[in-house]
Design a protein around this motif. Structure first.
Motif, mmCIF file in Angstrom:
data_model
loop_
_atom_site.group_PDB
_atom_site.id
_atom_site.type_symbol
_atom_site.label_atom_id
_atom_site.label_comp_id
_atom_site.label_asym_id
_atom_site.label_seq_id
_atom_site.Cartn_x
_atom_site.Cartn_y
_atom_site.Cartn_z
ATOM 1 N N UNK A 27 87.159 9.233 50.283
ATOM 2 C CA UNK A 27 85.729 9.699 49.045
ATOM 3 C C UNK A 27 85.847 9.406 47.476
ATOM 4 N N UNK A 28 84.985 10.228 47.143
ATOM 5 C CA UNK A 28 85.380 10.742 45.397
ATOM 6 C C UNK A 28 83.281 11.250 45.441
ATOM 7 N N UNK A 29 83.775 12.227 44.201
ATOM 8 C CA UNK A 29 82.757 12.717 43.784
ATOM 9 C C UNK A 29 82.347 13.150 41.880
ATOM 10 N N UNK A 30 81.366 13.188 41.631
ATOM 11 C CA UNK A 30 81.146 13.555 40.697
ATOM 12 C C UNK A 30 79.741 14.474 40.755
ATOM 13 N N UNK A 38 78.463 12.940 33.360
ATOM 14 C CA UNK A 38 78.843 12.338 34.742
ATOM 15 C C UNK A 38 80.359 12.478 34.401
ATOM 16 N N UNK A 39 80.803 13.867 35.308
ATOM 17 C CA UNK A 39 82.323 14.483 35.400
ATOM 18 C C UNK A 39 82.695 14.559 36.885
ATOM 19 N N UNK A 40 84.416 13.847 36.537
ATOM 20 C CA UNK A 40 84.776 14.259 38.170
ATOM 21 C C UNK A 40 84.478 15.065 39.179
ATOM 22 N N UNK A 41 84.321 14.839 40.176
ATOM 23 C CA UNK A 41 84.576 15.939 40.501
ATOM 24 C C UNK A 41 85.374 16.295 41.904
ATOM 25 N N UNK A 42 86.327 15.369 42.337
ATOM 26 C CA UNK A 42 86.497 15.133 43.653
ATOM 27 C C UNK A 42 87.899 16.353 44.150
ATOM 28 N N UNK A 43 88.232 16.624 43.245
ATOM 29 C CA UNK A 43 88.934 17.443 43.308
ATOM 30 C C UNK A 43 88.737 19.141 43.746
#
Length: 323
Positions: free
Chosen positions: A167-170, A248-253
């Motif tokens: 998975x990955x999330x933004x 758009x900003x990475x939010x995976x963690x």
């Protein structure tokens, strides 16, 4: 067959082709207009249309793109989706009555569509709803089926999820400008678009200053000639599509494990779909999700890569390698 000119491919497909080439795949183009590619690796052979391969069943693509059917299946599986109803183009009065019973604010969107086109969010009155329906019909025709659903207050995330659990999330924040006490909103939009596109190094798109943005400003007491104070944040719309200028900003963690579990459950509703982009609204992405804290908006069988691999802020995530 012709050699691929990577510069001519749209960003998402180019990122996938670059990953294929890294892995020793031979790629060639069959049709420039639709970007139909042929890919071979040893004895394995694929046609690549956009990011679609033989791994993505056509039936599931059709089902997930039908917003009404997708929401029905998600709700049936016990997942939380916005309460809503589908109407035909000749059911405007019934739609307005439903919105009144549901309670404003509401959202209206065409049953089929992408990139946030003709989506009106945060509608707070019958007059606003009438206007939104008429505007949608102007661009899509009066026979367009449309969806009216309850507006849910929360932050919006795109979660890229695979059947294997990757998975990955933004986090996507709706298009906005930050004031400097000098420039007008229109000038701030122009300056921000120039910054994003010259040169373009991230997934960010130009801010769309369309009729929806102008109406949203007017509704909130602003015009394009208003000069925001230093650091004042002025939103231009409520929908958070990158194609319309959202950040758009990475939010995976940051994802709570329950968010990943819900995204996996949503993917598994569409049995056989190997991966998807899940549009997820939540009051807090870092906390355990309850029925009243989240809503799943849509399932995208052809999710964009660029927002994860070239986010406006945060750590890039190479989701193309997951395919």
């Amino acid at each position: 067959m012709k050699e691929i000119d990577l510069k001519k491919l749209h960003t998402n497909q180019r990122l996938l082709v670059e990953e294929l080439k890294k892995r020793g795949c031979e790629t060639s183009i069959l049709d420039d207009d639709i970007e139909l590619l042929e890919v071979t690796y040893g004895q394995h052979h694929e046609f690549l249309l956009d990011r679609f391969t033989s791994k993505v069943p056509h039936t599931l693509t059709a089902i997930t793109r039908d917003k009404y059917m997708a929401k029905y299946l998600l709700r049936r599986a016990g997942l939380q989706v916005p309460e809503g109803k589908l109407f035909d183009g000749d059911q405007i009065d019934a739609g307005i009555t439903f919105a009144q019973e549901l309670g404003f604010p509401v959202v209206i969107k065409p049953n089929w569509g992408s990139h946030g086109d003709d989506v009106y969010s945060g509608i707070e009155s019958e007059d606003e709803l009438n206007y939104a329906i008429k505007q949608m019909f102007l661009t899509r025709g009066e026979a367009t089926p449309f969806f009216i659903e309850k507006y849910f207050e929360g932050k919006e995330y795109r979660i890229f999820i695979t059947g294997k659990g990757d998975f990955a999330a933004v986090h996507r924040d709706p298009a906005h400008v930050i004031g400097d006490g000098i420039q007008t909103i229109a000038e701030l939009i122009q300056a921000e678009n120039e910054r994003r596109m010259n040169p373009r190094t991230t997934c960010l798109c130009p801010i769309a200053f369309d009729e929806i943005a102008k109406q949203y400003l007017q509704k909130n007491g602003y015009s394009e000639n208003f000069i925001p104070q230093p650091s004042e944040k002025i939103y231009l719309r409520l929908t958070s599509n990158v194609a319309k200028g959202a950040t758009c900003e990475d939010a995976t963690d940051k994802l709570h494990p329950s968010v990943i579990e819900l995204a996996q459950k949503a993917l598994h509703v569409f049995k056989g779909l190997p991966y998807a982009g899940v549009d997820f609204l939540t009051t807090d992405i870092t906390r355990s999700q309850e029925k009243n804290t989240y809503r799943i908006l849509e399932i995208n069988p052809n999710p964009g890569f660029a927002m994860h691999m070239k986010p406006g802020n945060g750590t890039p995530r190479n989701v193309s390698q997951l395919l």
